[in-house]
Design an enzyme around this catalytic site. Structure first.
Site, PDB file in Angstrom:
ATOM      1  N   ASP A  98       0.776  -1.242   0.000  1.00 44.05           N
ATOM      2  CA  ASP A  98       0.000   0.000   0.000  1.00 44.05           C
ATOM      3  C   ASP A  98       0.808   1.293   0.000  1.00 44.05           C
ATOM      4  O   ASP A  98       0.300   2.340   0.375  1.00 44.05           O
ATOM      5  CB  ASP A  98      -0.903  -0.010   1.241  1.00 44.05           C
ATOM      6  CG  ASP A  98      -0.091  -0.241   2.516  1.00 44.05           C
ATOM      7  OD1 ASP A  98       1.107   0.067   2.507  1.00 44.05           O
ATOM      8  OD2 ASP A  98      -0.673  -0.721   3.506  1.00 44.05           O
ATOM      9  N   GLU A 120      -0.195  -9.061  -1.056  1.00 45.53           N
ATOM     10  CA  GLU A 120      -0.844  -8.483   0.142  1.00 45.53           C
ATOM     11  C   GLU A 120      -2.048  -7.625  -0.300  1.00 45.53           C
ATOM     12  O   GLU A 120      -2.176  -6.443   0.026  1.00 45.53           O
ATOM     13  CB  GLU A 120       0.107  -7.657   1.014  1.00 45.53           C
ATOM     14  CG  GLU A 120      -0.417  -7.458   2.435  1.00 45.53           C
ATOM     15  CD  GLU A 120       0.520  -6.655   3.335  1.00 45.53           C
ATOM     16  OE1 GLU A 120       0.474  -5.403   3.305  1.00 45.53           O
ATOM     17  OE2 GLU A 120       1.295  -7.271   4.069  1.00 45.53           O
ATOM     18  N   GLU A 134      -2.271   5.092   2.633  1.00 44.26           N
ATOM     19  CA  GLU A 134      -2.177   3.660   2.303  1.00 44.26           C
ATOM     20  C   GLU A 134      -3.524   3.036   1.919  1.00 44.26           C
ATOM     21  O   GLU A 134      -3.588   2.192   1.024  1.00 44.26           O
ATOM     22  CB  GLU A 134      -1.553   2.883   3.462  1.00 44.26           C
ATOM     23  CG  GLU A 134      -0.074   3.171   3.700  1.00 44.26           C
ATOM     24  CD  GLU A 134       0.181   4.425   4.513  1.00 44.26           C
ATOM     25  OE1 GLU A 134      -0.799   5.039   5.020  1.00 44.26           O
ATOM     26  OE2 GLU A 134       1.351   4.823   4.640  1.00 44.26           O
ATOM     27  N   HIS A 211       5.378   5.676  13.252  1.00 40.41           N
ATOM     28  CA  HIS A 211       5.802   6.472  12.089  1.00 40.41           C
ATOM     29  C   HIS A 211       4.668   6.973  11.208  1.00 40.41           C
ATOM     30  O   HIS A 211       4.876   7.814  10.336  1.00 40.41           O
ATOM     31  CB  HIS A 211       6.761   5.655  11.211  1.00 40.41           C
ATOM     32  CG  HIS A 211       6.085   4.557  10.442  1.00 40.41           C
ATOM     33  ND1 HIS A 211       5.490   4.772   9.223  1.00 40.41           N
ATOM     34  CD2 HIS A 211       5.867   3.259  10.716  1.00 40.41           C
ATOM     35  CE1 HIS A 211       4.961   3.645   8.784  1.00 40.41           C
ATOM     36  NE2 HIS A 211       5.175   2.709   9.679  1.00 40.41           N
ATOM     37  N   ARG A 213       1.849   8.589   8.950  1.00 44.70           N
ATOM     38  CA  ARG A 213       1.554   9.984   8.602  1.00 44.70           C
ATOM     39  C   ARG A 213       0.369  10.548   9.384  1.00 44.70           C
ATOM     40  O   ARG A 213       0.409  11.682   9.843  1.00 44.70           O
ATOM     41  CB  ARG A 213       1.219  10.082   7.109  1.00 44.70           C
ATOM     42  CG  ARG A 213       2.376  10.485   6.259  1.00 44.70           C
ATOM     43  CD  ARG A 213       1.949  10.669   4.808  1.00 44.70           C
ATOM     44  NE  ARG A 213       2.975  11.376   4.066  1.00 44.70           N
ATOM     45  CZ  ARG A 213       4.155  10.845   3.729  1.00 44.70           C
ATOM     46  NH1 ARG A 213       4.472   9.618   4.079  1.00 44.70           N
ATOM     47  NH2 ARG A 213       5.032  11.566   3.042  1.00 44.70           N
ATOM     48  N   HIS A 244      12.294   5.561  13.377  1.00 44.65           N
ATOM     49  CA  HIS A 244      12.226   5.724  11.911  1.00 44.65           C
ATOM     50  C   HIS A 244      13.113   6.911  11.498  1.00 44.65           C
ATOM     51  O   HIS A 244      13.244   7.876  12.258  1.00 44.65           O
ATOM     52  CB  HIS A 244      10.754   5.989  11.548  1.00 44.65           C
ATOM     53  CG  HIS A 244      10.447   5.954  10.083  1.00 44.65           C
ATOM     54  ND1 HIS A 244      10.863   6.921   9.206  1.00 44.65           N
ATOM     55  CD2 HIS A 244       9.745   5.064   9.337  1.00 44.65           C
ATOM     56  CE1 HIS A 244      10.437   6.636   7.989  1.00 44.65           C
ATOM     57  NE2 HIS A 244       9.753   5.504   8.043  1.00 44.65           N
TER      58      HIS A 244
HETATM   59  C1  UD1 Z   1       6.518   5.207   3.802  1.00 39.65           C
HETATM   60  C2  UD1 Z   1       5.167   4.832   3.186  1.00 39.65           C
HETATM   61  C3  UD1 Z   1       4.299   4.120   4.217  1.00 39.65           C
HETATM   62  C4  UD1 Z   1       5.043   2.956   4.870  1.00 39.65           C
HETATM   63  C5  UD1 Z   1       6.373   3.461   5.430  1.00 39.65           C
HETATM   64  C6  UD1 Z   1       7.164   2.327   6.004  1.00 39.65           C
HETATM   65  C7  UD1 Z   1       4.112   6.283   1.495  1.00 39.65           C
HETATM   66  C8  UD1 Z   1       3.433   7.570   1.220  1.00 39.65           C
HETATM   67  N1  UD1 Z   1       4.477   6.056   2.769  1.00 39.65           N
HETATM   68  O1  UD1 Z   1       6.259   6.187   4.789  1.00 39.65           O
HETATM   69  O2  UD1 Z   1       3.139   3.625   3.584  1.00 39.65           O
HETATM   70  O3  UD1 Z   1       4.262   2.418   5.918  1.00 39.65           O
HETATM   71  O4  UD1 Z   1       7.116   4.059   4.356  1.00 39.65           O
HETATM   72  O5  UD1 Z   1       8.233   2.781   6.792  1.00 39.65           O
HETATM   73  O6  UD1 Z   1       4.334   5.506   0.598  1.00 39.65           O
HETATM   74  N2  UD1 Z   1      14.022   8.451   5.396  1.00 39.65           N
HETATM   75  C9  UD1 Z   1      15.391   8.356   5.347  1.00 39.65           C
HETATM   76  N3  UD1 Z   1      15.947   7.144   5.026  1.00 39.65           N
HETATM   77  C10 UD1 Z   1      15.211   6.031   4.783  1.00 39.65           C
HETATM   78  C11 UD1 Z   1      13.805   6.138   4.858  1.00 39.65           C
HETATM   79  C12 UD1 Z   1      13.221   7.358   5.133  1.00 39.65           C
HETATM   80  O7  UD1 Z   1      16.106   9.316   5.593  1.00 39.65           O
HETATM   81  O8  UD1 Z   1      15.769   4.968   4.517  1.00 39.65           O
HETATM   82  C13 UD1 Z   1      13.402   9.772   5.709  1.00 39.65           C
HETATM   83  C14 UD1 Z   1      13.544  10.756   4.542  1.00 39.65           C
HETATM   84  O9  UD1 Z   1      13.789  12.027   5.069  1.00 39.65           O
HETATM   85  C15 UD1 Z   1      12.165  10.689   3.864  1.00 39.65           C
HETATM   86  C16 UD1 Z   1      11.267  10.487   5.076  1.00 39.65           C
HETATM   87  O10 UD1 Z   1      12.000   9.609   5.940  1.00 39.65           O
HETATM   88  O11 UD1 Z   1      11.867  11.871   3.143  1.00 39.65           O
HETATM   89  C17 UD1 Z   1       9.894   9.941   4.797  1.00 39.65           C
HETATM   90  O12 UD1 Z   1       9.939   8.812   3.934  1.00 39.65           O
HETATM   91  P1  UD1 Z   1       8.614   8.422   3.060  1.00 39.65           P
HETATM   92  O13 UD1 Z   1       8.866   7.177   2.296  1.00 39.65           O
HETATM   93  O14 UD1 Z   1       8.168   9.601   2.305  1.00 39.65           O
HETATM   94  O15 UD1 Z   1       7.503   8.207   4.148  1.00 39.65           O
HETATM   95  P2  UD1 Z   1       7.377   7.165   5.340  1.00 39.65           P
HETATM   96  O16 UD1 Z   1       6.736   7.875   6.464  1.00 39.65           O
HETATM   97  O17 UD1 Z   1       8.660   6.451   5.533  1.00 39.65           O
HETATM   98  N1  UDP Z   2      11.457  -3.265  11.276  1.00 41.50           N
HETATM   99  C1  UDP Z   2      12.837  -3.420  11.156  1.00 41.50           C
HETATM  100  N2  UDP Z   2      13.659  -2.606  11.908  1.00 41.50           N
HETATM  101  C2  UDP Z   2      13.165  -1.666  12.756  1.00 41.50           C
HETATM  102  C3  UDP Z   2      11.747  -1.503  12.840  1.00 41.50           C
HETATM  103  C4  UDP Z   2      10.924  -2.312  12.069  1.00 41.50           C
HETATM  104  O1  UDP Z   2      13.321  -4.272  10.412  1.00 41.50           O
HETATM  105  O2  UDP Z   2      13.952  -0.983  13.406  1.00 41.50           O
HETATM  106  C5  UDP Z   2      10.582  -4.134  10.446  1.00 41.50           C
HETATM  107  C6  UDP Z   2       9.407  -4.797  11.144  1.00 41.50           C
HETATM  108  O3  UDP Z   2       9.767  -6.050  11.697  1.00 41.50           O
HETATM  109  C7  UDP Z   2       8.376  -4.944  10.030  1.00 41.50           C
HETATM  110  C8  UDP Z   2       8.673  -3.743   9.140  1.00 41.50           C
HETATM  111  O4  UDP Z   2       9.985  -3.291   9.481  1.00 41.50           O
HETATM  112  O5  UDP Z   2       8.595  -6.109   9.252  1.00 41.50           O
HETATM  113  C9  UDP Z   2       7.662  -2.662   9.395  1.00 41.50           C
HETATM  114  O6  UDP Z   2       8.040  -1.518   8.729  1.00 41.50           O
HETATM  115  P1  UDP Z   2       7.389  -0.103   9.006  1.00 41.50           P
HETATM  116  O7  UDP Z   2       6.937  -0.028  10.424  1.00 41.50           O
HETATM  117  O8  UDP Z   2       8.384   0.893   8.515  1.00 41.50           O
HETATM  118  O9  UDP Z   2       6.173  -0.082   7.977  1.00 41.50           O
HETATM  119  P2  UDP Z   2       4.672  -0.617   8.017  1.00 41.50           P
HETATM  120  O10 UDP Z   2       4.688  -2.046   8.414  1.00 41.50           O
HETATM  121  O11 UDP Z   2       3.926   0.238   8.980  1.00 41.50           O
HETATM  122  O12 UDP Z   2       4.198  -0.398   6.635  1.00 41.50           O
END
Ligand code: UD1
Ligand code: UDP
Length: 374
Positions: A98, A120, A134, A211, A213, A244
């Protein structure tokens, strides 16, 4: 005979964890040519998973930027995936779950009339703004896809209600269980000295993540303040929070929780140590989707920091409780579990509505059947 060309697209940590075992199976499958394209909507958190599962992408769009908006991701993924599809010309594209990578990857494939398989599929909260974006991403992906790999019977029924033909839906279990079973070990020893030093037997270790939104701002402040209050009320509690990488979340966590000794704010963990940390925890607090599937399989009580869930199976089984985002309610629910052992024991009973670790195998078989390779 030409091989079936299957292109997998993902971009964030949870997609990578749940697709990695599937990509491995596709690579091993006879008659299939597997191509991996990552958008890198996440950078570091994606690379951690690619390294663990030893996956080398064929295409890496490298789109992540700090402060990216949903529109930024949408535009970059749409143009980036378009170019890769024109070059690879796969028979089918597989996406997961999603995220914006999921929806836009599917849209790019649809624009080139390439079939989409949605892994999924069929999770629904019923509220398009929660989880946001999502819920809408997965609904839209559901309507762009030709094949739907639904983890549970409930997910199957959700798709039927939306008019998807039953012959296009396969109930497979969730691939997260395939991944989890590969990494959790009872005698696991962490590399991280802090995690090894913690007394998992005499302390009550609470693992948290947060984490989403829709929790940014006041709900997240409430959650963090509640956790501080819990450590003040219950001296036996120690909290581990791998934060995160989103800077908004990191700053807020540091401001509210940074001075509390019983709370350890640490960097995101690799999947293997994280899954094993869940396995050693007393209680889990999270707004994550994937963790709601992993914790029940490990027999760990989990309180969900959201107002609803698209994963009702473990709630019905009693391992998961949705406790909302109000400070007082969170403090009360955690306190209840810390001091009432019968309620805790009831929640601890391991249930696993999400699969038996063979979801990837079923998906590969369904693909072969659909394309008449079997
Ligand atoms: C995204 C997904 C969400 C998912 C989540 C899992 C969308 C809109 N959101 O949200 O569905 O549940 O990932 O974690 O698709 N960042 C880093 N390094 C990384 C990852 C993130 O620095 O490896 C920081 C960056 O500043 C980035 C911000 O996190 O701009 C947000 O990342 P983004 O993918 O936009 O949103 P998430 O809240 O991570
Ligand atoms: N996870 C990880 N390291 C961490 C926190 C979470 O590997 O420090 C794993 C967790 O076991 C799960 C996935 O990341 O499989 C969940 O990711 P996240 O919470 O970013 O996204 P969501 O599941 O909400 O989409």
């Amino acid at each position: 005979m030409n091989k079936l060309k299957v292109m997998t697209i993902f971009g964030t940590r949870p997609e990578a964890i749940k697709m990695a075992p599937l990509v491995r199976k596709l690579q091993e499958a006879e008659g299939i040519q597997s191509v991996l394209c990552v958008t890198a909507q996440h950078r570091e958190m994606l690379d951690m998973v690619l390294d663990l599962f030893q996956l080398k992408p064929d295409y890496d769009l490298d789109i992540m930027q700090h402060g990216q908006t949903i529109s930024d991701i949408t535009v970059k993924v749409l143009k980036g995936v378009e170019a890769v599809l024109q070059e690879v010309k796969p028979d089918i594209v597989l996406v997961h779950g999603d995220t914006t990578t999921t929806f836009v990857g599917s849209l790019a494939a649809f624009y080139q009339q390439i079939a989409v398989g949605h892994v999924e599929a069929g999770l629904r909260s019923g509220n398009i703004y929660s989880p946001y974006p999502e819920e809408m991403n997965r609904k839209l992906t559901g309507h762009l896809a030709q094949l739907h790999f639904a983890p549970t019977e409930g997910n199957y029924k959700n798709l039927i209600k939306e008019g998807i033909g039953e012959e296009k839906i396969f109930i497979t279990g969730n691939t997260v269980i395939d991944a989890l079973l590969q990494v959790v070990k009872e005698d696991y020893v962490f590399d991280n000295p802090l995690l090894n030093k913690i007394d998992y037997h005499n302390k009550k270790v609470l693992v948290m993540t947060c984490h989403r939104r829709e929790n940014w701002g006041e709900p997240m402040e409430n959650i963090f303040k509640a956790v501080v209050e819990i450590t003040e009320k219950h001296r036996e509690v120690e909290v581990i929070f791998p934060v995160h990488l989103n800077p908004n979340i990191r700053n807020l966590a540091k401001n509210i929780m940074g001075d509390t000794k019983a709370i350890h704010l640490i960097e995101p963990l690799d999947y293997e140590p994280f899954a094993n940390l869940l396995n050693k925890a007393h209680l889990i607090l999270t707004d994550s989707g994937g963790i709601q599937e992993e914790a029940p399989a490990l027999g760990k009580p989990i309180l969900v920091l959201r107002t609803e869930t698209e994963r009702p199976e473990a709630v019905e089984a009693g391992t998961v409780k949705v406790v909302g985002v109000e400070k007082q309610r969170i403090v009360e629910e955690v306190s209840k579990l810390l001091s009432n052992s019968s309620e805790y024991l009831q929640m601890e009973a391991a249930v696993n509505p999400y699969g038996d670790g063979r979801a990837c195998e079923r998906i590969v078989k369904a693909l072969k059947d659909y394309f008449k390779l079997s």
